[in-house]
Write an enzyme that holds these catalytic residues in place. Structure first.
Site, short mmCIF file in Angstrom:
data_model
loop_
_atom_site.label_atom_id
_atom_site.label_comp_id
_atom_site.label_asym_id
_atom_site.label_seq_id
_atom_site.Cartn_x
_atom_site.Cartn_y
_atom_site.Cartn_z
N HIS A 139 70.47 7.62 39.76
CA HIS A 139 70.40 8.70 40.76
C HIS A 139 69.37 9.72 40.31
O HIS A 139 69.69 10.79 39.79
CB HIS A 139 71.78 9.34 40.90
CG HIS A 139 71.89 10.31 42.04
ND1 HIS A 139 73.11 10.66 42.57
CD2 HIS A 139 70.98 11.00 42.74
CE1 HIS A 139 72.93 11.53 43.54
NE2 HIS A 139 71.63 11.75 43.66
N HIS A 141 66.13 12.08 41.30
CA HIS A 141 65.18 12.73 42.21
C HIS A 141 63.85 12.81 41.46
O HIS A 141 63.75 13.51 40.45
CB HIS A 141 65.65 14.13 42.59
CG HIS A 141 66.88 14.17 43.42
ND1 HIS A 141 66.89 14.62 44.73
CD2 HIS A 141 68.16 13.81 43.15
CE1 HIS A 141 68.11 14.55 45.22
NE2 HIS A 141 68.90 14.05 44.27
N LYS A 222 68.22 4.84 50.54
CA LYS A 222 69.13 5.98 50.36
C LYS A 222 69.39 6.60 51.72
O LYS A 222 68.45 7.02 52.41
CB LYS A 222 68.51 7.00 49.41
CG LYS A 222 69.31 8.29 49.28
CD LYS A 222 70.65 8.07 48.59
CE LYS A 222 71.44 9.38 48.48
NZ LYS A 222 70.75 10.40 47.68
N HIS A 224 71.01 9.80 53.27
CA HIS A 224 71.37 11.14 52.80
C HIS A 224 71.68 12.04 53.98
O HIS A 224 70.99 12.01 55.00
CB HIS A 224 70.22 11.73 51.98
CG HIS A 224 70.61 12.93 51.17
ND1 HIS A 224 70.86 14.15 51.74
CD2 HIS A 224 70.79 13.09 49.83
CE1 HIS A 224 71.17 15.03 50.79
NE2 HIS A 224 71.14 14.40 49.62
N HIS A 251 74.76 9.36 50.34
CA HIS A 251 75.27 10.72 50.17
C HIS A 251 75.78 11.10 51.55
O HIS A 251 74.99 11.35 52.46
CB HIS A 251 74.13 11.61 49.69
CG HIS A 251 74.42 13.08 49.69
ND1 HIS A 251 74.06 13.90 48.64
CD2 HIS A 251 74.99 13.91 50.60
CE1 HIS A 251 74.39 15.15 48.91
NE2 HIS A 251 74.95 15.17 50.11
N HIS A 277 77.80 10.77 44.43
CA HIS A 277 78.67 11.94 44.62
C HIS A 277 80.04 11.52 45.16
O HIS A 277 80.53 12.08 46.15
CB HIS A 277 78.05 12.94 45.60
CG HIS A 277 76.71 13.45 45.19
ND1 HIS A 277 76.50 14.09 44.00
CD2 HIS A 277 75.51 13.42 45.81
CE1 HIS A 277 75.23 14.44 43.92
NE2 HIS A 277 74.60 14.03 44.99
N HIS A 325 69.52 22.32 48.55
CA HIS A 325 69.58 21.92 49.96
C HIS A 325 69.00 22.97 50.90
O HIS A 325 69.36 23.02 52.07
CB HIS A 325 71.02 21.53 50.32
CG HIS A 325 71.48 20.34 49.55
ND1 HIS A 325 71.03 19.07 49.81
CD2 HIS A 325 72.31 20.24 48.47
CE1 HIS A 325 71.57 18.23 48.94
NE2 HIS A 325 72.34 18.92 48.12
N ASP A 365 71.52 12.89 38.89
CA ASP A 365 71.07 13.70 40.02
C ASP A 365 70.01 14.69 39.54
O ASP A 365 70.07 15.88 39.81
CB ASP A 365 72.25 14.41 40.67
CG ASP A 365 71.96 14.84 42.10
OD1 ASP A 365 70.89 14.49 42.62
OD2 ASP A 365 72.81 15.52 42.69
#
EC number: 3.5.1.5
Length: 572
Positions: A139, A141, A222, A224, A251, A277, A325, A365
């Site tokens: 995971h 980014h 993915k 999300h 996610h 998550h 976010h 993450d």
């Protein structure tokens, strides 16, 4: 036969069957279950030792005769599949060639086939070290390339994730969207000394955008919530993944706008999916996304900010969510969104479910609510915290914590390898696999590796002053080694892609110099294939108190105020 005391033997050759090793400053103890070497025939490097010309080192066989390139002698292996064993490990052509007894069969009894030490062989003395498979972070980014160096400094050598740098989309979602971006990232990661597999964007009702990303080289999709985790997006990405034999990671929808957890489970249609998550503080159906961990088709992971559960976990998570976010603390709706995701009750249950083998994988993450350089550290801290909270596991022998330790090691090695379709290449200490290995001093196990071996070459290590008269003088830093330099880095690192991309010539079209290997068996697996973490109990969440019950029993623990391998091990 001459005999020596167990203590003297351990001083010369390290621990053997029945000896116990404490891991760091934790209360976790492993016990060597078996020893694959022969007593009195040990291979030892050094002045006056056995690996000398005509003794333990054969002086006439050439490399063409199968002599090893590298041998790690007398090391304690901690591996989710092998267990806790003592052995020599032979490496040849960048792969694990043998596990057993190394040496010169001309003068030594019991040398394991394929483990001849000769003129072509170098040696690492593993007598007082622990060997594991290198960690896998599923995971990531891809916000900054420097993540690779921090991950290696904690024993992680493989990344699965997405992104194109510090865009807001990458900061929030693990996605490299579209063929042009995918091509550029495949070319860019050629400069990183880790294996990489890229995730594309799965938020699509249409077949075309999904197909073009698979052919471009992604190893999975993915889905999300920031791009819309709708039931249709899940169904269509899963169907395309079935065609392409790649994984889907999800996610889910924290706001429950597109449906509730039951609707998402229905959208899976029984297909294999990797849930990021799984607890929900990092995102997902509030308050009960954790229920997906009971499904046999779900491969559940969770991220390290909530592991282990500490007295400060709740406070730091709010700020993480606001930044990652693109939320505004002055907007009440944004604040409510963030607060809905942070629930101490489900965080406590997450820790317990890891200990029970219900949540199967750890990930970071990275820079998006998680710390890329702390995966092994958090794994061992959580195992230790759970022993303190819950006592010994029923599977553990009275005098050791082998099963618990191996359960947690599996979460960061073999299980993410299985989930992402690369267990035929990496993830465990097994003959034939790529020699992606980590050597640890037991005093620093999980916190600070001694060295990382990548594709058979040391590519990262704790190294002293390069101008000193020895390798050991301060300052000792983690530094890149020769395996992370020049063309050797290309030889010893892998870019994972889909089989469709490999068949389409992605290596040649993108001009890739690294090894390019296709993922496989992503769609035929279930949770029952995950090692030591395959439990599927019934999970319920009280919608008002958020209390989690597992098979009717309240699953909870108190937050810790002191963690193992923490301030004693790090400045700051």
């Amino acid at each position: 036969m001459p005999q020596i005391s167990r203590q003297e033997y351990a001083g010369l050759f390290g621990p053997t069957t029945g000896d116990k090793i404490r891991l760091g400053d934790t209360n976790l103890f492993i016990e060597i279950e078996k020893d694959l070497r022969g007593y009195g025939e040990e291979s030892v490097y050094g002045g006056g030792k056995s690996l000398r010309d005509g003794m333990g080192a054969n002086n006439h066989l050439t490399r063409d005769n199968g002599v090893l390139d590298l041998v790690i002698t007398n090391v304690t292996i901690v591996d989710a599949r092998l267990g806790v064993i003592k052995a020599d490990v032979g490496i040849r052509d960048g792969k694990i060639a043998g596990i057993g007894k190394s040496g010169n069969p001309g003068v030594m009894d019991g040398v394991t086939p394929g483990m001849v030490v000769g003129v072509s062989t170098d040696a690492i003395s593993g007598e007082h070290l622990i060997l594991t498979a290198a960690g896998i972070d599923s995971h990531i980014h891809l916000i900054s390339p420097q993540q690779a160096y921090h991950a290696l400094s904690n024993g992680v050598a493989t990344f699965f994730g997405g992104g194109i740098g510090p865009t807001d989309g990458t900061n929030g979602t693990t996605v490299t969207p579209g063929p042009w971006n995918i091509r550029q990232m495949l070319r860019s990661v050629e400069g990183l000394p880790v294996n990489v597999g890229i995730l594309g964007k799965g938020n699509s009702y249409g077949r075309g955008p999904l197909l073009e990303q698979a052919i471009a080289g992604v190893v999975g999709y993915k889905v999300h919530e920031d791009w819309g985790a709708t039931a249709n997006a899940l169904r269509h990405s899963l169907r395309m993944a079935d065609e392409m034999d790649i994984q889907v990671s999800v996610h889910t929808d924290s706001l429950n706008e597109c449906g509730y957890v039951e609707d998402t489970i229905d959208a899976f249609e029984g297909r294999t999916i990797h849930t990021f998550h799984t607890e929900g503080a990092g995102g997902g159906h509030a308050p009960d996304i954790i229920r997906v961990a009971s499904q046999p088709n779900v491969l559940p992971s969770s991220t390290n900010p909530t592991l282990p559960y500490g007295v400060n976990s709740q406070a730091e998570l709010f700020d993480m969510i606001m930044v990652c976010h693109n939320l505004n603390p002055n907007v009440p709706a944004d604040v409510s969104f963030a607060e809905s995701r942070v629930r101490p009750e489900t965080i406590a249950a997450e820790n317990v479910l890891h200990d029970m083998g219900v949540i199967s994988m750890f990930s970071s993450d990275s820079q998006a609510m998680g710390r890329v350089g702390e995966n092994w550290l958090r794994v061992m801290q959580t195992a230790n915290a759970m022993k303190a909270s819950r006592g010994k596991l029923p599977e553990d022998a009275p005098g050791n914590d082998n099963f618990r330790v191996l359960r947690y090691v599996a979460k960061i090695t073999i299980n993410p390898a299985i989930a992402q379709g690369v267990s035929h290449v990496i993830g465990s200490v097994e003959v034939g696999k790529m020699a992606d290995l980590v050597l640890w001093d037991p005093r620093f196990f999980g916190a600070k590796p001694k060295m990382v071996i990548k594709g058979g070459m040391i590519n990262w290590a704790a190294m002293g002053d390069p101008n000193a008269s020895l390798p050991t003088p301060q300052p000792v830093f983690y530094r890149p080694m020769f395996g992370a330099m020049g063309k050797t880095m290309q030889d010893t690192c892998v870019t994972f892609v889909s089989q469709a991309a490999l068949d389409d010539g992605v290596k040649e079209k993108a001009g890739l110099d690294r090894q390019v290997i296709a993922v496989k068996n992503c769609r035929t697996i279930s949770k029952h294939d995950l090692v030591r973490n395959d439990q599927t109990p019934n999970i319920e969440v009280d919608p008002e108190t958020f209390a989690v019950k597992v098979d009717g029993v309240h699953a909870t623990c108190e937050p810790i105020d002191t963690a193992a391998m923490n301030q004693r091990y790090f400045f700051g």
